[in-house]
Scaffold this motif. Structure first.
Motif, PDB file in Angstrom:
ATOM      1  N   LEU A 103      -6.376 -12.301   8.762  1.00  0.00           N
ATOM      2  CA  LEU A 103      -6.726 -12.877   7.459  1.00  0.00           C
ATOM      3  C   LEU A 103      -7.373 -11.829   6.565  1.00  0.00           C
ATOM      4  O   LEU A 103      -7.062 -11.732   5.366  1.00  0.00           O
ATOM      5  N   GLY A 104      -8.287 -11.038   7.128  1.00  0.00           N
ATOM      6  CA  GLY A 104      -8.956  -9.992   6.351  1.00  0.00           C
ATOM      7  C   GLY A 104      -7.980  -8.945   5.842  1.00  0.00           C
ATOM      8  O   GLY A 104      -8.068  -8.511   4.682  1.00  0.00           O
ATOM      9  N   MET A 105      -7.043  -8.531   6.701  1.00  0.00           N
ATOM     10  CA  MET A 105      -6.018  -7.578   6.275  1.00  0.00           C
ATOM     11  C   MET A 105      -5.174  -8.155   5.144  1.00  0.00           C
ATOM     12  O   MET A 105      -4.913  -7.478   4.133  1.00  0.00           O
ATOM     13  N   ALA A 106      -4.726  -9.394   5.309  1.00  0.00           N
ATOM     14  CA  ALA A 106      -3.902 -10.041   4.280  1.00  0.00           C
ATOM     15  C   ALA A 106      -4.664 -10.136   2.962  1.00  0.00           C
ATOM     16  O   ALA A 106      -4.094  -9.910   1.883  1.00  0.00           O
ATOM     17  N   SER A 107      -5.955 -10.461   3.041  1.00  0.00           N
ATOM     18  CA  SER A 107      -6.772 -10.546   1.829  1.00  0.00           C
ATOM     19  C   SER A 107      -6.811  -9.204   1.107  1.00  0.00           C
ATOM     20  O   SER A 107      -6.702  -9.131  -0.129  1.00  0.00           O
ATOM     21  N   LEU A 108      -6.937  -8.132   1.882  1.00  0.00           N
ATOM     22  CA  LEU A 108      -6.994  -6.800   1.289  1.00  0.00           C
ATOM     23  C   LEU A 108      -5.654  -6.424   0.654  1.00  0.00           C
ATOM     24  O   LEU A 108      -5.614  -5.812  -0.422  1.00  0.00           O
ATOM     25  N   VAL A 109      -4.564  -6.772   1.317  1.00  0.00           N
ATOM     26  CA  VAL A 109      -3.237  -6.479   0.759  1.00  0.00           C
ATOM     27  C   VAL A 109      -3.032  -7.247  -0.547  1.00  0.00           C
ATOM     28  O   VAL A 109      -2.531  -6.705  -1.539  1.00  0.00           O
ATOM     29  N   ILE A 110      -3.444  -8.515  -0.562  1.00  0.00           N
ATOM     30  CA  ILE A 110      -3.316  -9.318  -1.792  1.00  0.00           C
ATOM     31  C   ILE A 110      -4.118  -8.683  -2.920  1.00  0.00           C
ATOM     32  O   ILE A 110      -3.625  -8.528  -4.052  1.00  0.00           O
ATOM     33  N   MET A 111      -5.362  -8.298  -2.633  1.00  0.00           N
ATOM     34  CA  MET A 111      -6.190  -7.672  -3.660  1.00  0.00           C
ATOM     35  C   MET A 111      -5.605  -6.334  -4.095  1.00  0.00           C
ATOM     36  O   MET A 111      -5.630  -5.981  -5.282  1.00  0.00           O
ATOM     37  N   GLY A 112      -5.062  -5.579  -3.139  1.00  0.00           N
ATOM     38  CA  GLY A 112      -4.474  -4.283  -3.472  1.00  0.00           C
ATOM     39  C   GLY A 112      -3.266  -4.422  -4.382  1.00  0.00           C
ATOM     40  O   GLY A 112      -3.100  -3.649  -5.337  1.00  0.00           O
ATOM     41  N   VAL A 113      -2.416  -5.397  -4.098  1.00  0.00           N
ATOM     42  CA  VAL A 113      -1.243  -5.628  -4.948  1.00  0.00           C
ATOM     43  C   VAL A 113      -1.684  -6.053  -6.347  1.00  0.00           C
ATOM     44  O   VAL A 113      -1.166  -5.557  -7.363  1.00  0.00           O
ATOM     45  N   LEU A 114      -2.638  -6.980  -6.412  1.00  0.00           N
ATOM     46  CA  LEU A 114      -3.136  -7.432  -7.713  1.00  0.00           C
ATOM     47  C   LEU A 114      -3.712  -6.264  -8.511  1.00  0.00           C
ATOM     48  O   LEU A 114      -3.422  -6.106  -9.711  1.00  0.00           O
ATOM     49  N   LYS A 115      -4.510  -5.425  -7.867  1.00  0.00           N
ATOM     50  CA  LYS A 115      -5.125  -4.300  -8.569  1.00  0.00           C
ATOM     51  C   LYS A 115      -4.078  -3.270  -8.991  1.00  0.00           C
ATOM     52  O   LYS A 115      -4.203  -2.659 -10.061  1.00  0.00           O
ATOM     53  N   THR A 116      -3.053  -3.075  -8.167  1.00  0.00           N
ATOM     54  CA  THR A 116      -1.987  -2.134  -8.529  1.00  0.00           C
ATOM     55  C   THR A 116      -1.279  -2.587  -9.798  1.00  0.00           C
ATOM     56  O   THR A 116      -1.028  -1.791 -10.711  1.00  0.00           O
ATOM     57  N   VAL A 117      -0.961  -3.865  -9.869  1.00  0.00           N
ATOM     58  CA  VAL A 117      -0.286  -4.402 -11.057  1.00  0.00           C
ATOM     59  C   VAL A 117      -1.205  -4.327 -12.273  1.00  0.00           C
ATOM     60  O   VAL A 117      -0.810  -3.851 -13.350  1.00  0.00           O
ATOM     61  N   LEU A 118      -2.451  -4.764 -12.103  1.00  0.00           N
ATOM     62  CA  LEU A 118      -3.371  -4.830 -13.238  1.00  0.00           C
ATOM     63  C   LEU A 118      -3.847  -3.454 -13.698  1.00  0.00           C
ATOM     64  O   LEU A 118      -4.371  -3.334 -14.815  1.00  0.00           O
ATOM     65  N   SER A 119      -3.666  -2.428 -12.866  1.00  0.00           N
ATOM     66  CA  SER A 119      -4.090  -1.090 -13.284  1.00  0.00           C
ATOM     67  C   SER A 119      -3.316  -0.612 -14.511  1.00  0.00           C
ATOM     68  O   SER A 119      -3.789   0.252 -15.253  1.00  0.00           O
ATOM     69  N   PHE A 120      -2.129  -1.187 -14.745  1.00  0.00           N
ATOM     70  CA  PHE A 120      -1.333  -0.833 -15.919  1.00  0.00           C
ATOM     71  C   PHE A 120      -1.674  -1.709 -17.125  1.00  0.00           C
ATOM     72  O   PHE A 120      -1.180  -1.471 -18.220  1.00  0.00           O
TER      73      PHE A 120
END
Length: 529
Positions: free
Chosen positions: A125-142
């Motif tokens: 669950l913790g890994m999945a949470s980090l992946v979700i946050m990482g994807v969101l931050k990658t998209v929003l960085s633009f």
């Protein structure tokens, strides 16, 4: 050789390294202490699975920021360029351990899993949470500037200050007072050095001195029986070698992560806005980094950590001008990344954090909480102070729910029975729990709504409240389930559905009232013309 050494490492880099590495160690220590000490989490999963991947994110992010600083120095011809500091984010790491990972572990055990299986499921669950946050931050960085335009600063800083005040400040303060001789001494040093800006002997960093003094008191007074039953002897040093290999374990945690989206998504959003703010801070101090690159690097570091077993996201730290003032350049981030990264692999980081009991760690967390709460008021115009204060209430409700639902004091069955008691309308406990569910999104929305009212944009306020009704209907805010999960309203039982419609209906009614008020204002404007 000496010239090369000076080129990469200055005396200021050594000071910066001490401060940055201690910050990261303190967050790792709190993460492990909360999971193992509070929730009874299996230590081997924390140290051999969570720590290596989490430390890898710190390593990769700091290496990238070091390279960016060296590149900026070459392009500008300046030798005084200071790298952006990167580390584990305190509010979200603490929030994730107390609000997601710990409760999920307890829930898995209540569902019949043995502790090791529950720990593995929680790790996924913790890994999945980090992946979700990482994807969101990658998209929003633009789209960082767009995020800042649409979410008022009072909403962003107010929501994170609410986390800081009640989770990072109040709860650790309780830990300090459990062993006041140890904790208060450390807290006093932190307040003297970091709040009052007092100078310590030899210019030593305040955090380091606070840790050393509190740890000394703990390990001197504890064996003498002067700390009561709270003393624990230091653990035996052991090497825990574990490589952070990429794994697909996070895919198994995606289903577990879905109920926690109301917490996970705002955590990622807050880091994007925080990254924008710290980049502006560094630019004001003379180091003109690309905002998109700063955001993208830390987003990819978070993703890499999640893919390799990490459970805490990285973030650029707000203190870049402070590191610059102490003479740090790019060597301090390089040293921090290597020490933390190798420590996660070789296991010495886990040994170090085991030496730091919560009463030793808590003072720095209280300081961070004070700083973040103060920043919420300082960084927003005074006319929005009411919006910041209003955003604290959902976080307070969440903290009360955490304490009331502590299985040490109240069984889950008894807590659930009190929650579901509707013999006299909604129970007080249900109202507190529902207010606290999805509290970060609620805080953002409440503050944004009040900001719109203060600005006289009543129609915009009505639109924000209408959005609140929509988010409430699916559980992203005010979830009617005890676990705070998301849902489609017709999937709930009749009692929970009634609760959803009451809260969503409240937002709808307020939106309608505000729309009518906005028409009145429009009519008055026409008459004045």
């Amino acid at each position: 050789m000496q010239t090369i050494f000076r080129r990469w490492l200055t005396p200021g880099d050594l000071n910066g390294f001490l401060g940055l590495v201690v910050d990261n160690l303190s967050i790792l220590a709190f993460l492990s202490t909360a999971l193992i000490g509070i929730f009874g989490f299996p230590a081997d999963i924390v140290f051999l699975r969570m720590f290596p991947g989490t430390a890898l994110g710190v390593l990769l992010g700091n290496l990238a920021y070091t390279a960016m600083a060296r590149r900026l120095a070459r392009l500008t011809g300046r030798e005084d360029v200071t790298a952006m500091p990167l580390g584990l984010d305190a509010p979200t790491s603490i929030g994730l351990s107390l609000l997601v990972l710990g409760p999920a572990f307890v829930g898995f055990k209540q569902a019949g899993m043995d502790p090791h299986a529950a720990g593995m499921a929680t790790w996924q669950l913790g890994m999945a949470s980090l992946v979700i946050m990482g994807v969101l931050k990658t998209v929003l960085s633009f789209f960082g500037a767009s995020v800042q335009r649409h979410v008022p600063r009072a909403g962003l800083l107010g929501s994170i200050a609410g986390i800081a005040l009640v989770l990072m400040g109040f709860l650790p303060l309780i830990e300090i007072l459990k062993q006041p001789v140890v904790g208060f001494a450390g807290l006093g040093i932190v307040l003297y050095a970091l709040v009052a800006k007092g100078r310590l002997p030899f210019g030593l960093p305040g955090v380091l001195v606070a840790f050393l003094l509190a740890a000394l008191l703990y390990y001197v007074l504890g064996p003498l029986g002067l700390l009561g039953s709270g003393y624990r002897a230091p653990p035996v040093w052991q090497w825990r070698f574990a490589l952070p290999w990429p794994t697909l374990e996070w895919t198994h945690g995606m289903a577990y992560a879905m109920p926690y989206l109301p917490l996970i998504l705002p955590f990622g959003l807050l880091m994007v806005v925080g990254g924008i703010n710290v980049t502006e801070s560094a630019r004001a101090a003379g180091d003109d980094y690309s905002t998109r690159d700063i955001l993208l690097v830390e987003a990819l570091a978070t993703l890499a950590a999640g893919f390799c077993g990490g459970v805490a996201q990285t973030t650029p730290y707000i203190g870049q001008p402070s590191y610059k003032a102490m003479g740090a350049r790019s060597g301090y981030t390089l040293l921090t990344g290597v020490v933390i990264g190798l420590g996660g692999v070789l296991g010495y980081v886990s040994n170090l954090v085991e030496l730091l009991p919560l009463s030793v760690l808590a003072p720095i967390l209280v300081f961070v909480a004070i700083g973040m709460t103060v920043q919420a008021f300082e960084a927003t115009p005074m006319r929005y102070a009411a919006a910041v204060v209003f955003s604290f209430f959902p976080a307070i409700a969440r903290m009360v729910t955490i304490k009331l639902g502590d299985p040490t004091y109240v069984s889950f069955e008894h807590f659930a029975a009190l929650y579901n008691d509707r013999s006299h309308g909604l129970s007080e406990l249900a109202v507190i729990a529902v207010l606290g569910n999805g509290f970060i999104i609620t805080s953002m929305l409440w503050a944004s709504f009040v900001v719109a009212l203060i600005d006289g944009r009543v129609a915009r306020a009505a639109g924000i409240v209408l959005l609140g009704a929509l988010l409430t209907s699916v559980g992203l805010m005010h979830s009617a389930t005890l676990a705070g999960s998301v849902y489609l309203p017709w999937q709930l039982d009749a009692g929970a559905q009634a609760m959803v419609w009451q809260f969503a209906g409240a937002y709808l009614a307020l939106a309608l009232i505000l729309l009518l008020l906005s028409l009145q204002r429009l009519d008055n404007a026409k008459k004045s013309v």
